[in-house]
Every structure is written in structure tokens, then in C-alpha cells.
Design a protein around this motif. Sequence first.
Motif, PDB file in Angstrom:
ATOM      1  N   SER A   1     -14.064  -2.040 -18.008  1.00 52.10           N
ATOM      2  CA  SER A   1     -12.737  -1.633 -18.501  1.00 52.10           C
ATOM      3  C   SER A   1     -11.670  -2.233 -17.583  1.00 52.10           C
ATOM      4  O   SER A   1     -11.933  -2.561 -16.417  1.00 52.10           O
ATOM      5  N   ILE A   2     -10.487  -2.355 -18.163  1.00 53.80           N
ATOM      6  CA  ILE A   2      -9.342  -2.841 -17.394  1.00 53.80           C
ATOM      7  C   ILE A   2      -8.076  -2.235 -17.982  1.00 53.80           C
ATOM      8  O   ILE A   2      -7.902  -2.210 -19.204  1.00 53.80           O
ATOM      9  N   HIS A   3      -7.192  -1.709 -17.107  1.00 53.68           N
ATOM     10  CA  HIS A   3      -5.962  -1.087 -17.585  1.00 53.68           C
ATOM     11  C   HIS A   3      -4.982  -0.931 -16.409  1.00 53.68           C
ATOM     12  O   HIS A   3      -5.372  -1.023 -15.241  1.00 53.68           O
ATOM     13  N   ARG A   4      -3.745  -0.733 -16.795  1.00 49.54           N
ATOM     14  CA  ARG A   4      -2.730  -0.443 -15.790  1.00 49.54           C
ATOM     15  C   ARG A   4      -2.620   1.076 -15.601  1.00 49.54           C
ATOM     16  O   ARG A   4      -2.817   1.848 -16.554  1.00 49.54           O
ATOM     17  N   VAL A   5      -2.265   1.480 -14.352  1.00 52.98           N
ATOM     18  CA  VAL A   5      -2.130   2.905 -14.051  1.00 52.98           C
ATOM     19  C   VAL A   5      -0.695   3.175 -13.570  1.00 52.98           C
ATOM     20  O   VAL A   5      -0.096   2.339 -12.891  1.00 52.98           O
ATOM     21  N   PRO A   6      -0.138   4.316 -13.925  1.00 46.40           N
ATOM     22  CA  PRO A   6       1.236   4.623 -13.478  1.00 46.40           C
ATOM     23  C   PRO A   6       1.265   4.905 -11.975  1.00 46.40           C
ATOM     24  O   PRO A   6       0.259   5.282 -11.368  1.00 46.40           O
ATOM     25  N   HIS A   7       2.462   4.726 -11.387  1.00 50.97           N
ATOM     26  CA  HIS A   7       2.631   5.003  -9.962  1.00 50.97           C
ATOM     27  C   HIS A   7       2.683   6.504  -9.711  1.00 50.97           C
ATOM     28  O   HIS A   7       2.998   7.293 -10.601  1.00 50.97           O
ATOM     29  N   ALA A   8       2.365   6.864  -8.491  1.00 54.44           N
ATOM     30  CA  ALA A   8       2.411   8.285  -8.120  1.00 54.44           C
ATOM     31  C   ALA A   8       3.846   8.810  -8.141  1.00 54.44           C
ATOM     32  O   ALA A   8       4.082   9.975  -8.462  1.00 54.44           O
ATOM     33  N   HIS A   9       4.790   7.934  -7.823  1.00 54.86           N
ATOM     34  CA  HIS A   9       6.203   8.317  -7.828  1.00 54.86           C
ATOM     35  C   HIS A   9       6.927   7.608  -8.963  1.00 54.86           C
ATOM     36  O   HIS A   9       6.819   6.392  -9.114  1.00 54.86           O
ATOM     37  N   ARG A  10       7.683   8.344  -9.734  1.00 56.90           N
ATOM     38  CA  ARG A  10       8.336   7.779 -10.913  1.00 56.90           C
ATOM     39  C   ARG A  10       9.457   6.811 -10.553  1.00 56.90           C
ATOM     40  O   ARG A  10       9.789   5.934 -11.341  1.00 56.90           O
ATOM     41  N   ASP A  11      10.041   6.961  -9.350  1.00 58.44           N
ATOM     42  CA  ASP A  11      11.139   6.088  -8.971  1.00 58.44           C
ATOM     43  C   ASP A  11      10.665   4.732  -8.439  1.00 58.44           C
ATOM     44  O   ASP A  11      11.483   3.897  -8.038  1.00 58.44           O
ATOM     45  N   ASN A  12       9.373   4.499  -8.439  1.00 54.09           N
ATOM     46  CA  ASN A  12       8.828   3.212  -7.992  1.00 54.09           C
ATOM     47  C   ASN A  12       9.042   2.180  -9.111  1.00 54.09           C
ATOM     48  O   ASN A  12       8.520   2.332 -10.224  1.00 54.09           O
ATOM     49  N   ASP A  13       9.838   1.138  -8.820  1.00 54.44           N
ATOM     50  CA  ASP A  13      10.146   0.139  -9.849  1.00 54.44           C
ATOM     51  C   ASP A  13       9.247  -1.094  -9.775  1.00 54.44           C
ATOM     52  O   ASP A  13       9.493  -2.083 -10.468  1.00 54.44           O
ATOM     53  N   ARG A  14       8.230  -1.065  -8.939  1.00 56.41           N
ATOM     54  CA  ARG A  14       7.314  -2.200  -8.857  1.00 56.41           C
ATOM     55  C   ARG A  14       6.368  -2.187 -10.063  1.00 56.41           C
ATOM     56  O   ARG A  14       6.169  -1.147 -10.716  1.00 56.41           O
ATOM     57  N   PRO A  15       5.759  -3.344 -10.387  1.00 53.34           N
ATOM     58  CA  PRO A  15       4.830  -3.389 -11.533  1.00 53.34           C
ATOM     59  C   PRO A  15       3.661  -2.416 -11.340  1.00 53.34           C
ATOM     60  O   PRO A  15       3.204  -2.205 -10.212  1.00 53.34           O
ATOM     61  N   LYS A  16       3.208  -1.847 -12.438  1.00 55.99           N
ATOM     62  CA  LYS A  16       2.065  -0.944 -12.366  1.00 55.99           C
ATOM     63  C   LYS A  16       0.814  -1.722 -11.947  1.00 55.99           C
ATOM     64  O   LYS A  16       0.627  -2.876 -12.350  1.00 55.99           O
ATOM     65  N   ASN A  17      -0.011  -1.071 -11.166  1.00 53.72           N
ATOM     66  CA  ASN A  17      -1.245  -1.716 -10.703  1.00 53.72           C
ATOM     67  C   ASN A  17      -2.274  -1.798 -11.832  1.00 53.72           C
ATOM     68  O   ASN A  17      -2.281  -0.983 -12.766  1.00 53.72           O
ATOM     69  N   ILE A  18      -3.150  -2.785 -11.711  1.00 48.82           N
ATOM     70  CA  ILE A  18      -4.214  -3.000 -12.705  1.00 48.82           C
ATOM     71  C   ILE A  18      -5.535  -2.557 -12.084  1.00 48.82           C
ATOM     72  O   ILE A  18      -5.876  -2.963 -10.961  1.00 48.82           O
ATOM     73  N   ILE A  19      -6.271  -1.717 -12.788  1.00 50.76           N
ATOM     74  CA  ILE A  19      -7.583  -1.255 -12.336  1.00 50.76           C
ATOM     75  C   ILE A  19      -8.651  -1.938 -13.204  1.00 50.76           C
ATOM     76  O   ILE A  19      -8.630  -1.828 -14.440  1.00 50.76           O
TER      77      ILE A  19
END
Length: 337
Positions: A212-230
Motif C-alpha cells: 500500500s501507499i498513501h499520504r498521511v496528514p500532519h500531527a499539527h494542522r498548521d503545518n503547511d509542508r507537503p503531507k508525508n507518503i507512507i
Amino acid sequence: MLHSPTNKSDTELHKHRASRTNDDSVSGRKRKQPEPEWSNAIQALSAEFKNTLNEWRSDLESSINKINDSVTSIKVEMTTITKVTTEIKNDIQSLRSEQNVLRQTVSELETKYNDAMQEIDRLKDSFRFVGDEQSDILRKVSEFSKQNQDYTESKQTISELIAKIDSLEQSARSCNIEICNIPERRNEDLIALITSIGSSINYNLKQSDIISIHRVPHAHRDNDRPKNIIVKLNSRILRDNILSAYRINKGLNTGKLGLSGKSLPIYMHEHLTLKNKILFRQCRDAAKANNYRFLWVKHGTILVREREGTKSFAIRSPEDIAKIKPSQSVSVPGIAK
């Protein structure tokens, strides 16, 4: 000063003599002149009387002088006594003032003493009450200590369970890779993206290797960096091989993947739990502060090494961060992962 007495007797004596001389001159015709012895005796008596008067006068003048000296001395002493008496009066007045102040102070102290005694009586009553309360508290503390012992055992058990859960959660991610800093795009093909990454690091990654492969949301909503891919792979060995190829082929960036826009560095590492991610950030800050060169993750464990040739050690809890401290040798700035 007394004046010397007038020589009245001498005057009268001269008058007497003159009258006698006259009488004698008158009666000289009738009788003979007196004998010379009587005249001499009278003259001697007169001289002696004069001497006596002169002695009396001298003694009197000496006594008067002594009296005057005594009076003068007494006046001086009286002046001194008057001065001393004045000082004594002033001292007595001062003592009276101090006595009045002392009386007032004593009165105030008596009032305070009475108030203190009343307060002590109230405190005694309070102590009796506190004593009764303390007995009740000791009984409750004894019960609480017993409950606390049970709680401590339960807390230890809970900590052990949390550690086991965290370990199981990290083990469940043992086949995962986390990819960071790849810009997000609509309708992106993440499988094609990870395959392209494999080609960029000289590793032949097949689609069948990916579970599987997907992006995960950041722990903090104010983080404007791209979501990480798992990326979840078939095995941990496959994951370790891909990460090894990534470390060997340094400098992976979005430009090598043919992504438009500014070229950004791409980071790949093991997929950590949130707890381990926080611990990793804390270790990274401590390593930078103490000029440690190497910080990395292997099989879910954070490892630190100061520089080439030094021994690495594991960080498994926030308490272990204290192990990151500078040595006597010169360290190289910067951290390698």
C-alpha cells in the motif's frame, strides 16, 4: 572689713595727764611732783595696751580675710553645687520621661501578653482539634498508602503495557518507509512516483513489492509542508535495502524525479510512531547543541554517534537524551542521518 577701734583710751589718757599736769602745776605750789616710777609704769601700761590692741586688730583682720576666703570658696562651691543640682534635676526629669515611656511600654506589653495568652488558648483548642484530625488523617494516609501501593503496581503495569503497545505499533511499521517533502498534486500516481524514486536510487522496485501507499496528514494542522507518503512493502528486508540504496545515492530531489517547480530535497526513513518521532526530534536538537555528527534510526531504534570512530548508543526514552553530551575531543558540526 572691720575698722580698727579709735584710740579713745589714749586720748582720754592724754587728757587725764594734761589735767593732772595742770592740776599738778596748779597744786605744784601746794605739793610735790609724783614719783618717776608711777609715770613710767603708766607709760609702760599704755604701750602694752597699744600693743594688745594692735595684736587684736591684726588677728581680727586675719580672721576677716580667712572668712572672706571661706565665703569666696563657698560661693564657688555653691556655683558648682547649683550646676550639679541643675544637671541632677535634668537627669531626674529625663528619668521621669523615660519612666513614663516605660510605663506605657509595659502597659502595651501587658495588653499584648493578654492577647497572646488568649491566642495561645485558642491555639491549644486548635491543636486539640488538629490532633483529632491528624489521627483521622493518619488513618486515611495508611489506607491511601495501601491504595497507592496498588496504584503504583497498576501504574507500572500500565507503563509496561504502553511500552509493549508502542513496541507492537512500531513493529507493525517495520515494513514501512516514510517519504517527506514531495509536493502534492491532484490525481498524482504514488505508485509511479515510488517506482521513479527506485530508479533514481538505482534500485529496481516492482509494483508487486508494494502492499500500500498513501499520504498521511500532519500531527499539527498548521503545518503547511507537503503531507508525508507512507509506503508499506512486502518485507522488512526490502525496506532496509531501499533505505540503504537511498543513503548510498545521496542527493535525491524532486528534480531527479522530473517534478516541475523548484527542486526540493527528498527524505526517506523508517516509519516511526508519533511517540518515536517526537523523541527523534528531541534527540536531533540535543545532538545539534552538543555537536554530534551522526543520528539515525535502525529497526525502530534511535541511534546516536558523536563522530567517526566513536561508539554509538541507543535512545529509547526521553531520559536517555541526557546521554547526549559533549566529550573532551573536538567534534565536527552538523548531523548525518
